[in-house]
Write a protein that holds these residues in place. Structure first.
Motif, PDB file in Angstrom:
ATOM      1  N   VAL A  73       0.860  -1.186   0.000  1.00 42.11           N
ATOM      2  CA  VAL A  73       0.000   0.000   0.000  1.00 42.11           C
ATOM      3  C   VAL A  73       0.896   1.235   0.000  1.00 42.11           C
ATOM      4  O   VAL A  73       1.705   1.443   0.908  1.00 42.11           O
ATOM      5  CB  VAL A  73      -0.932   0.018   1.223  1.00 42.11           C
ATOM      6  CG1 VAL A  73      -1.776   1.289   1.225  1.00 42.11           C
ATOM      7  CG2 VAL A  73      -1.838  -1.213   1.224  1.00 42.11           C
ATOM      8  N   THR A  74       0.761   2.055  -1.042  1.00 43.94           N
ATOM      9  CA  THR A  74       1.627   3.233  -1.180  1.00 43.94           C
ATOM     10  C   THR A  74       0.881   4.549  -1.018  1.00 43.94           C
ATOM     11  O   THR A  74       1.513   5.603  -0.907  1.00 43.94           O
ATOM     12  CB  THR A  74       2.308   3.228  -2.556  1.00 43.94           C
ATOM     13  OG1 THR A  74       1.303   3.235  -3.578  1.00 43.94           O
ATOM     14  CG2 THR A  74       3.185   1.996  -2.723  1.00 43.94           C
ATOM     15  N   GLY A  75      -0.431   4.516  -1.036  1.00 41.97           N
ATOM     16  CA  GLY A  75      -1.180   5.758  -0.926  1.00 41.97           C
ATOM     17  C   GLY A  75      -2.661   5.510  -0.825  1.00 41.97           C
ATOM     18  O   GLY A  75      -3.118   4.364  -0.683  1.00 41.97           O
ATOM     19  N   GLY A  76      -3.439   6.589  -0.906  1.00 42.53           N
ATOM     20  CA  GLY A  76      -4.873   6.496  -0.750  1.00 42.53           C
ATOM     21  C   GLY A  76      -5.306   6.991   0.609  1.00 42.53           C
ATOM     22  O   GLY A  76      -4.492   7.153   1.528  1.00 42.53           O
ATOM     23  N   SER A  77      -6.596   7.221   0.765  1.00 41.17           N
ATOM     24  CA  SER A  77      -7.099   7.770   2.031  1.00 41.17           C
ATOM     25  C   SER A  77      -6.919   6.803   3.191  1.00 41.17           C
ATOM     26  O   SER A  77      -6.721   7.226   4.327  1.00 41.17           O
ATOM     27  CB  SER A  77      -8.582   8.124   1.883  1.00 41.17           C
ATOM     28  OG  SER A  77      -9.357   6.976   1.559  1.00 41.17           O
ATOM     29  N   ILE A  78      -6.929   5.492   2.927  1.00 42.76           N
ATOM     30  CA  ILE A  78      -6.800   4.527   4.018  1.00 42.76           C
ATOM     31  C   ILE A  78      -5.426   4.610   4.651  1.00 42.76           C
ATOM     32  O   ILE A  78      -5.267   4.415   5.857  1.00 42.76           O
ATOM     33  CB  ILE A  78      -7.089   3.088   3.538  1.00 42.76           C
ATOM     34  CG1 ILE A  78      -7.214   2.141   4.724  1.00 42.76           C
ATOM     35  CG2 ILE A  78      -6.013   2.621   2.576  1.00 42.76           C
ATOM     36  CD1 ILE A  78      -8.365   2.443   5.640  1.00 42.76           C
ATOM     37  N   LYS A  79      -4.395   4.930   3.877  1.00 43.82           N
ATOM     38  CA  LYS A  79      -3.045   5.022   4.446  1.00 43.82           C
ATOM     39  C   LYS A  79      -2.939   6.236   5.362  1.00 43.82           C
ATOM     40  O   LYS A  79      -2.198   6.230   6.341  1.00 43.82           O
ATOM     41  CB  LYS A  79      -2.006   5.117   3.320  1.00 43.82           C
ATOM     42  CG  LYS A  79      -0.568   5.152   3.843  1.00 43.82           C
ATOM     43  CD  LYS A  79       0.418   4.902   2.750  1.00 43.82           C
ATOM     44  CE  LYS A  79       1.859   4.974   3.263  1.00 43.82           C
ATOM     45  NZ  LYS A  79       2.172   3.943   4.248  1.00 43.82           N
ATOM     46  N   ASN A  80      -3.724   7.254   5.093  1.00 39.77           N
ATOM     47  CA  ASN A  80      -3.664   8.458   5.908  1.00 39.77           C
ATOM     48  C   ASN A  80      -4.431   8.332   7.216  1.00 39.77           C
ATOM     49  O   ASN A  80      -4.105   8.980   8.191  1.00 39.77           O
ATOM     50  CB  ASN A  80      -4.207   9.646   5.105  1.00 39.77           C
ATOM     51  CG  ASN A  80      -3.371   9.933   3.863  1.00 39.77           C
ATOM     52  OD1 ASN A  80      -2.170   9.749   3.881  1.00 39.77           O
ATOM     53  ND2 ASN A  80      -4.022  10.369   2.803  1.00 39.77           N
ATOM     54  N   VAL A  81      -5.469   7.480   7.233  1.00 39.49           N
ATOM     55  CA  VAL A  81      -6.304   7.392   8.437  1.00 39.49           C
ATOM     56  C   VAL A  81      -5.999   6.167   9.278  1.00 39.49           C
ATOM     57  O   VAL A  81      -6.459   6.064  10.413  1.00 39.49           O
ATOM     58  CB  VAL A  81      -7.806   7.383   8.054  1.00 39.49           C
ATOM     59  CG1 VAL A  81      -8.158   8.619   7.263  1.00 39.49           C
ATOM     60  CG2 VAL A  81      -8.162   6.124   7.268  1.00 39.49           C
ATOM     61  N   ALA A  82      -5.230   5.206   8.721  1.00 41.05           N
ATOM     62  CA  ALA A  82      -5.006   3.949   9.434  1.00 41.05           C
ATOM     63  C   ALA A  82      -3.844   4.062  10.415  1.00 41.05           C
ATOM     64  O   ALA A  82      -2.902   3.286  10.377  1.00 41.05           O
ATOM     65  CB  ALA A  82      -4.751   2.823   8.440  1.00 41.05           C
ATOM     66  N   THR A  83      -3.889   5.042  11.289  1.00 43.47           N
ATOM     67  CA  THR A  83      -2.810   5.278  12.253  1.00 43.47           C
ATOM     68  C   THR A  83      -2.624   4.055  13.152  1.00 43.47           C
ATOM     69  O   THR A  83      -3.575   3.547  13.738  1.00 43.47           O
ATOM     70  CB  THR A  83      -3.132   6.503  13.107  1.00 43.47           C
ATOM     71  OG1 THR A  83      -3.374   7.602  12.242  1.00 43.47           O
ATOM     72  CG2 THR A  83      -1.975   6.827  14.022  1.00 43.47           C
ATOM     73  N   ASN A  84      -1.353   3.592  13.222  1.00 43.83           N
ATOM     74  CA  ASN A  84      -0.969   2.479  14.079  1.00 43.83           C
ATOM     75  C   ASN A  84      -1.627   1.157  13.695  1.00 43.83           C
ATOM     76  O   ASN A  84      -1.666   0.238  14.501  1.00 43.83           O
ATOM     77  CB  ASN A  84      -1.288   2.793  15.554  1.00 43.83           C
ATOM     78  CG  ASN A  84      -0.493   3.983  16.051  1.00 43.83           C
ATOM     79  OD1 ASN A  84       0.665   4.170  15.657  1.00 43.83           O
ATOM     80  ND2 ASN A  84      -1.120   4.804  16.890  1.00 43.83           N
ATOM     81  N   VAL A  85      -2.175   1.050  12.519  1.00 41.50           N
ATOM     82  CA  VAL A  85      -2.811  -0.197  12.101  1.00 41.50           C
ATOM     83  C   VAL A  85      -2.275  -0.609  10.727  1.00 41.50           C
ATOM     84  O   VAL A  85      -2.583   0.040   9.723  1.00 41.50           O
ATOM     85  CB  VAL A  85      -4.347  -0.054  12.038  1.00 41.50           C
ATOM     86  CG1 VAL A  85      -4.964  -1.386  11.607  1.00 41.50           C
ATOM     87  CG2 VAL A  85      -4.898   0.409  13.371  1.00 41.50           C
ATOM     88  N   ASN A  86      -1.472  -1.670  10.680  1.00 42.04           N
ATOM     89  CA  ASN A  86      -1.053  -2.287   9.426  1.00 42.04           C
ATOM     90  C   ASN A  86      -0.442  -1.324   8.415  1.00 42.04           C
ATOM     91  O   ASN A  86      -0.761  -1.359   7.230  1.00 42.04           O
ATOM     92  CB  ASN A  86      -2.243  -3.008   8.775  1.00 42.04           C
ATOM     93  CG  ASN A  86      -2.809  -4.089   9.670  1.00 42.04           C
ATOM     94  OD1 ASN A  86      -2.101  -4.682  10.460  1.00 42.04           O
ATOM     95  ND2 ASN A  86      -4.097  -4.343   9.534  1.00 42.04           N
ATOM     96  N   LEU A  87       0.397  -0.429   8.845  1.00 38.73           N
ATOM     97  CA  LEU A  87       0.975   0.537   7.919  1.00 38.73           C
ATOM     98  C   LEU A  87       2.090  -0.091   7.082  1.00 38.73           C
ATOM     99  O   LEU A  87       2.961  -0.775   7.627  1.00 38.73           O
ATOM    100  CB  LEU A  87       1.529   1.737   8.678  1.00 38.73           C
ATOM    101  CG  LEU A  87       0.506   2.680   9.305  1.00 38.73           C
ATOM    102  CD1 LEU A  87       1.220   3.761  10.094  1.00 38.73           C
ATOM    103  CD2 LEU A  87      -0.357   3.320   8.234  1.00 38.73           C
ATOM    104  N   ASP A  88       2.072   0.165   5.763  1.00 42.52           N
ATOM    105  CA  ASP A  88       3.171  -0.243   4.889  1.00 42.52           C
ATOM    106  C   ASP A  88       4.107   0.947   4.716  1.00 42.52           C
ATOM    107  O   ASP A  88       4.245   1.516   3.628  1.00 42.52           O
ATOM    108  CB  ASP A  88       2.625  -0.700   3.531  1.00 42.52           C
ATOM    109  CG  ASP A  88       2.083  -2.119   3.573  1.00 42.52           C
ATOM    110  OD1 ASP A  88       2.310  -2.812   4.577  1.00 42.52           O
ATOM    111  OD2 ASP A  88       1.438  -2.534   2.594  1.00 42.52           O
ATOM    112  N   ASP A  89       4.745   1.361   5.812  1.00 37.34           N
ATOM    113  CA  ASP A  89       5.585   2.555   5.762  1.00 37.34           C
ATOM    114  C   ASP A  89       6.943   2.302   5.130  1.00 37.34           C
ATOM    115  O   ASP A  89       7.561   3.215   4.585  1.00 37.34           O
ATOM    116  CB  ASP A  89       5.793   3.107   7.175  1.00 37.34           C
ATOM    117  CG  ASP A  89       4.594   3.934   7.628  1.00 37.34           C
ATOM    118  OD1 ASP A  89       3.852   4.401   6.745  1.00 37.34           O
ATOM    119  OD2 ASP A  89       4.410   4.080   8.838  1.00 37.34           O
ATOM    120  N   ASP A  90       7.432   1.053   5.218  1.00 39.20           N
ATOM    121  CA  ASP A  90       8.739   0.717   4.662  1.00 39.20           C
ATOM    122  C   ASP A  90       8.555  -0.154   3.412  1.00 39.20           C
ATOM    123  O   ASP A  90       7.440  -0.282   2.909  1.00 39.20           O
ATOM    124  CB  ASP A  90       9.579   0.012   5.724  1.00 39.20           C
ATOM    125  CG  ASP A  90       9.690   0.851   7.002  1.00 39.20           C
ATOM    126  OD1 ASP A  90      10.082   2.028   6.892  1.00 39.20           O
ATOM    127  OD2 ASP A  90       9.355   0.331   8.091  1.00 39.20           O
TER     128      ASP A  90
END
Length: 560
Positions: free
Chosen positions: A494-511
């Motif tokens: 997951v590289t973008g989209g509204s879900i990446k912005n709101v999913a704080t501390n949940v399943n983030l694909d930050d790396d």
């Protein structure tokens, strides 16, 4: 005695049966490699299209150098007793040998004997009988050898016919034995820091598949597959109140041939393929339909689960896992030309009868439940280069067993809006294969997916996802039929989209995770392949807090 000898003259019907059983052996050596398009069928038909030629002089590469040739030519033209090829060539590069000539003579002797036996001997002149006698005396040794060999073939064919499986069905089997182990520091987590040790034991497991391939017209194919195995997913399971967590914690470590039925045998695939016209191939999947088995995946050296890459991601682009284990229709147009088009519709299932095309319940069925609409445009200007543009629109109606990439990539990439959320996605892919030489080939793919949540707490949210990979194959490395392979890429993320912005501390694909695989396919025989290899996952689950995980595997594949 050469193959050209048997092809030139119809000495006995037993030769057809011998060729049939030789073809059976060749098919077993290429398990699961089916005829999937009109081009292959056309080539097969052309190679077997043998007609009648009734003049020795029509064989353009046979030289009439002596009286025997002239005598036999005269007999053939009067009695039509030699079979040849419709393009008037012998398909050789030399004159007839004495054995080959004797075969033609034998055919004429049989024809004359037939006329005599049916009380039509008056059609045979005394001069022809005298010519035949002289030819028979001169070639007596060759005729005796020929008839002895034919008798031996007849006896062998009778034995094979008495023990053959079926006149319309071929049984093709594959068995896999695999030893595997996983190494690393901690068990991977989706986000944050891992807290559990990666405890993994060496496993020894198996998978067996039996395919029944039936043909009723020569250009169609009915497949029924039986499957059994006990190869568990390396990802493992999460901790419960009664059991600790197991496995690596990430689907990125999955093997390409895993699947655990407890070695219970089940029919997991039923389909029928046929030619609608000369330029249209149709395949109907009643159960277990897979896009990657119906279309070109552009990774020919590593696509097979039994003889290809060791990992799940290394086999082909995840776009071909849309509609997995489904029922539906696949149609390929113009497969003989440089440009071809494939369209498909599949309604996926969990495989347990609860969901899918076979269930009339709410959010199920062939059209009202989970489904995938698929299209692929293929351009192949020559044998060395092949490229495809692919699109798939997928929808799953809250079925917890289905996900965006069917368990390929990070957990967040597969279910960005939560497990079981009603989701619609548009998937775009580009794939290519380039055969640099007979010993070197490269393949690669890239994909982009946009997904939208249609229900649940994240209804209206969207996600953008990317993935890519490339493979290198060195063929005949260390021996004929061996392949040394390297695969490198980035699993779905997951590289973008509204879900990446709101999913704080949940399943983030930050790396970013990276997939590196090295393997060596060693051909012990036409029916046995041994493949050692290592899979390395850097930053599992796109989380650099996770330790690098290594998966070592030794796979042995038997085909029969």
């Amino acid at each position: 005695m050469t193959k050209r000898f048997w092809n030139l003259f119809k000495v006995s019907p037993v030769l057809v049966a011998a060729a049939f059983f030789a073809a059976n052996s060749a098919l077993a050596a290429e398990v699961n490699e089916q005829v999937t398009n009109v081009a292959q069928l056309s080539e097969s038909q052309d190679s077997n299209n043998i007609g009648q030629v009734t003049s020795v002089s029509q064989f353009s590469d046979v030289q009439p150098t002596d009286w025997a040739f002239q005598a036999l030519q005269s007999l053939v033209e009067r009695y039509g007793c030699i079979a040849g090829y419709p393009n008037s060539t012998y398909r050789g590069n030399r004159a007839l040998t004495r054995y080959e000539f004797a075969a033609g003579l034998n055919a004429c002797l049989d024809r004359v004997n037939e006329l005599i036996a049916t009380a039509t001997a008056d059609l045979v002149s005394k001069q022809d009988l005298a010519t035949l006698q002289r030819l028979q005396e001169e070639y007596s040794a060759e005729l005796a050898t020929l008839r002895g060999r034919v008798d031996g073939l007849e006896a062998r064919t009778a034995e094979l016919e008495a023990n053959q499986f079926s006149t319309t069905t071929k049984l093709v089997g594959e068995g896999i034995f695999a030893v595997s182990d996983v190494f690393g520091g901690d068990r991977a987590v989706n986000a944050g820091n891992p807290t559990e040790d990666l405890n993994y034991n060496t496993t020894f497991s198996d998978r067996v598949r039996l395919n029944l391939y039936s043909s009723f017209t020569g250009t169609d194919q009915l497949q029924i597959r039986l499957n059994a195995g006990n190869i568990v997913s390396n990802a493992g399971t999460a901790a419960t109140a009664t059991a600790p967590a197991s496995g690596t914690g990430t689907n990125m470590t999955r093997l390409g041939f895993d699947g655990d039925t407890g070695n219970s045998v089940a029919i997991d695939k039923i389909n029928y393929a046929f030619n609608f016209t000369d330029a249209v191939r149709v395949k109907v999947d009643a159960s277990g339909g897979e896009l990657y088995e119906n279309v070109n995946t552009f990774n020919p050296d590593f696509a097979s689960s039994g003889r290809g890459a060791l990992s799940r991601y290394g086999r082909f682009s995840p776009i071909y896992r849309q509609g997995q284990n489904g029922a539906g229709l696949t149609v390929t147009f113009n497969p003989n030309s440089a440009i071809s088009l494939t369209g498909a519709y599949l309604a996926p299932s969990t495989g347990n009868g609860v969901f899918g095309a076979n269930n009339p319940g709410l959010n199920n069925g062939l059209f009202n439940g989970d489904n995938t609409i698929f299209g692929q445009l293929t351009f192949k200007p020559n044998k060395a280069f092949n490229i495809g543009l692919t699109y798939a629109r997928s929808y799953f109606a809250g079925n917890a067993a289905n996900s965006l990439f069917q368990g390929t990539g990070s957990a967040f990439a597969n279910n960005p809006f939560g497990v079981g959320t009603r989701t619609e996605s548009n998937n775009y892919g580009i794939q290519a294969t380039f055969q640099l030489s007979s010993a070197l080939a490269i393949s690669g793919w890239g994909g982009y997916t946009t997904a939208d949540a249609r229900a649940g707490v994240n209804a209206g949210a969207d996600a953008d996802l990317w993935y890519w990979a490339g493979s290198l194959a060195l063929k005949d490395f260390g021996g004929e039929g061996n392949v040394l392979g390297v695969i490198f890429g980035q699993p779905p993320k997951v590289t973008g989209g509204s879900i990446k912005n709101v999913a704080t501390n949940v399943n983030l694909d930050d790396d970013t995770s990276y997939h590196l695989e090295g393997l060596y396919k060693f051909k012990l025989s036409d029916n046995i392949q041994v493949t050692p290899g290592v899979l390395v996952i850097f930053n599992p689950e796109h989380n650099d807090a996770n330790d690098t995980i290594y998966v070592g595997t030794l796979r042995t594949t038997f085909t029969f």
